[in-house]
Motif scaffolding. Structure first.
Motif, mmCIF file in Angstrom:
data_model
loop_
_atom_site.group_PDB
_atom_site.id
_atom_site.type_symbol
_atom_site.label_atom_id
_atom_site.label_comp_id
_atom_site.label_asym_id
_atom_site.label_seq_id
_atom_site.Cartn_x
_atom_site.Cartn_y
_atom_site.Cartn_z
ATOM 1 N N ALA A 220 0.925 -1.072 -0.182
ATOM 2 C CA ALA A 220 0.021 0.003 -0.078
ATOM 3 C C ALA A 220 0.919 1.178 0.074
ATOM 4 C CB ALA A 220 -1.010 0.125 1.154
ATOM 5 N N ALA B 259 -7.765 4.378 -3.796
ATOM 6 C CA ALA B 259 -8.396 3.324 -2.694
ATOM 7 C C ALA B 259 -9.099 4.055 -1.674
ATOM 8 C CB ALA B 259 -7.154 2.460 -2.332
ATOM 9 N N ASP C 150 -1.416 -4.154 -5.028
ATOM 10 C CA ASP C 150 -1.047 -2.780 -4.220
ATOM 11 C C ASP C 150 -2.394 -1.719 -4.274
ATOM 12 O OD1 ASP C 150 1.704 -2.911 -3.766
ATOM 13 O OD2 ASP C 150 2.278 -1.889 -5.859
ATOM 14 N N LEU C 151 -2.552 -1.341 -3.058
ATOM 15 C CA LEU C 151 -3.473 -0.281 -2.852
ATOM 16 C C LEU C 151 -2.905 1.003 -2.941
ATOM 17 C CD1 LEU C 151 -5.969 -1.718 0.032
ATOM 18 C CD2 LEU C 151 -6.291 -1.565 -2.580
ATOM 19 N N PHE D 104 -8.868 1.170 3.262
ATOM 20 C CA PHE D 104 -7.736 1.513 3.073
ATOM 21 C C PHE D 104 -7.038 2.300 4.096
ATOM 22 C CE2 PHE D 104 -5.298 5.154 0.819
ATOM 23 C CZ PHE D 104 -4.360 4.489 0.370
ATOM 24 N N VAL E 229 -5.573 -0.075 6.493
ATOM 25 C CA VAL E 229 -4.228 -0.851 5.952
ATOM 26 C C VAL E 229 -2.996 0.390 6.215
ATOM 27 C CG1 VAL E 229 -3.035 -1.447 3.840
ATOM 28 C CG2 VAL E 229 -5.356 -2.330 4.164
ATOM 29 N N THR E 230 -3.330 1.333 5.927
ATOM 30 C CA THR E 230 -2.357 2.494 5.787
ATOM 31 C C THR E 230 -2.141 2.929 7.213
ATOM 32 O OG1 THR E 230 -3.706 4.079 4.967
ATOM 33 C CG2 THR E 230 -2.582 3.206 3.407
ATOM 34 N N TRP F 146 0.600 -6.359 5.405
ATOM 35 C CA TRP F 146 0.903 -5.247 4.222
ATOM 36 C C TRP F 146 2.254 -4.720 4.475
ATOM 37 C CZ3 TRP F 146 -2.796 -4.293 0.414
ATOM 38 C CH2 TRP F 146 -4.121 -4.849 0.452
ATOM 39 N N LEU G 10 3.828 -1.532 3.773
ATOM 40 C CA LEU G 10 3.431 -0.018 3.694
ATOM 41 C C LEU G 10 4.267 1.101 3.243
ATOM 42 C CD1 LEU G 10 1.554 0.352 7.040
ATOM 43 C CD2 LEU G 10 0.664 -0.455 4.935
#
Length: 480
Positions: free
Chosen positions: A43, A147, A174-175, A187, A190-191, A198, A200
């Motif tokens: 991501a 995303a 990949d996001l 999203f 995730v980030t 993931w 990052l």
């Protein structure tokens, strides 16, 4: 006229020239690290002008030459945005800079490369038939751009559809996106490193060596105009690429520290109502509100939601609420009258009143409800209303609308069921319990009244002396 052998040699030469290209820039280490990352799930969180889409384009080319005769997928929110972001401004530019010949299919948004690989551009708004085509293929690399603007189905898209699509190659997904005003969603989790597994990446336009000076100059001008701009949520999102919660942007003024309780009161219940917001693709949501005889606070006792519930599922859930909480009043979204009438018939022999939800003047009533959130007159039971709390903490205004409107991509179904129940609640009728008078207080009041009467009648020269002299006498008297 060229012979077949000459054509094959020419194609081989073009292929070798393309494979010699390095699709990364050592002058831009953040981009280089992202482009060369082969983690299964990755991501990138960036602000605008950080070069994120160009980075995705470089990675698409790198993967295309790493896996000859393969297909690569770039997916954005809509076909138009995918074409605008990647097709015109990125892929063709990279091909020109790296001297790569290609064949373009403008209709299908496909770029065919000399080694047999193909880069496919698509939007999540594609028709069901089109989605089945590109989501049913296999890929060594898939990039999902924009995303942060995808709806609640993003998690399922990644884990249930795209992960199997890259399995044959042990490929990469990949996001990529920018922080949005909506602080929530897959999203964001995730980030914010709340989803395991993931890899990052995060950088801003200030890290982009080709934009750094321009961005610094622009920020300098903005700070002269308003020195406090650097602490605003909008600046942090748009210029620094950071997730920020903006309390002024929330629809509901809910605060966990002010509007939650560990336990419910142990006094007499005065009433309760179950609010239901119906859906199928969207969640069907339930929220039980309760109030007490001597407490002006309204308590959310239980919330719950689930998608794809058929009528029998809803009826079963309502029955569980009735039996568990002894509910006698239900307020239900009346958008589907057929469904509501079916539910009413199933409970015709229960001691339950079912009202249609009042949905007029929604945001005017939310404003009134917010005054009760602010004053602490609405509280959610911790552990039982987590769905409700999470929705209120992430339901924001649509920045594109002048009139206050909820952002369509934010879940709001428990909020709506809670609003239905709140509009039918009667916690404002609560009155403090009447306390029995203290006999000592009554006696002293009577003594003071006797003293004041005697004083008015001129029987007392010195009130204090008179009071002290007669207090014990009066205290022992049955008249007081």
């Amino acid at each position: 006229m060229s012979t077949r052998a000459e054509i094959d040699l020419e194609q081989l030469f073009k292929l070798q020239k393309s494979e010699d290209k390095v699709f990364s820039d050592p002058n831009f280490p953040q981009q280089e690290k992202f482009v060369n990352d082969d983690a299964p799930l990755g991501a990138a969180l960036c602000n605008r002008r950080a070069g994120k889409s160009y980075s995705v384009g470089l990675k698409l080319f790198r993967k295309a030459y790493q896996y000859p005769n393969s297909s690569l997928l770039y997916l954005a929110l809509t076909r138009d945005s995918a074409k605008r972001i990647m097709w015109r401004d990125v892929l063709r530019t990279i091909a020109r800079v790296h001297n790569i010949e290609y064949e373009a299919n403008e209709t299908n948004l496909e770029m065919h490369l000399p080694n047999g690989s193909m880069i496919k551009i698509a939007g999540a708004d594609a028709s069901v038939r089109e989605k089945e085509k590109f989501l049913g293929a296999k890929y060594p690399y898939v990039a999902v751009d924009e995303a942060g603007s995808f709806g609640p189905g993003l998690k399922e898209l990644i884990y249930d559809i795209l992960e199997p699509a890259v399995a044959d190659y042990a490929g990469t997904i990949d996001l990529v996106g920018t922080p949005t005003a909506y602080y929530g969603g897959f999203f964001c989790r995730v980030t914010q490193n709340e989803e395991p597994g993931w890899s990052l990446h995060q950088w801003s336009s200030l890290d982009n060596p080709y934009m750094k000076k321009l961005i610094e100059d622009r920020i300098r001008i903005m700070k002269i105009r308003d020195p406090q701009i650097v602490i605003t949520p909008g600046f942090k999102r748009m210029w620094l690429g950071q997730w920020v919660k903006d309390s002024d942007n929330f629809i509901y003024k809910f605060d966990r520290t002010r509007n939650t309780v560990e336990t419910l009161p142990k006094e007499e219940v005065d009433g309760q109502v179950l609010g239901i917001d119906l859906g199928f693709n969207d969640d069907t949501a339930f929220c039980l509100m309760r109030w007490y005889k001597h407490d002006p606070t309204l308590y959310a006792v239980k919330s719950w939601k689930k998608s794809e519930m058929i009528v029998d599922d809803v009826i079963h859930t309502v029955k569980q609420f009735i039996e568990t909480y002894q509910i006698s009043v239900i307020v239900i979204d009346n958008a589907s009258k057929q469904v509501v009438e079916t539910i009413k018939q199933r409970f015709i022999f229960y001691d339950v009143i079912i009202h249609p939800a009042v949905k007029t003047d929604k945001h005017e009533y939310i404003g009134i409800m917010n005054s009760e959130f602010i004053t602490g007159k609405i509280k959610l039971l911790k552990g039982e209303c987590d769905d409700y709390a999470e929705e209120m903490e992430n339901l924001i205004k649509d920045p594109a609308k002048i009139v206050v409107t909820e952002l369509a991509s934010c879940p709001n179904h428990v909020c709506d069921s809670g609003l239905y129940a709140w509009r039918h609640s009667r916690n404002f009728r609560a009155a403090p319990p009447q306390q029995e008078a203290d006999p000592v207080d009554l006696m002293e009041q009577a003594v003071e009244a006797r003293v004041l009467r005697d004083e008015r009648q001129g029987r007392i020269d010195d009130v204090v002396t008179y009071y002290e002299g007669h207090y014990n006498e009066w205290n022992e008297s049955e008249d007081f």
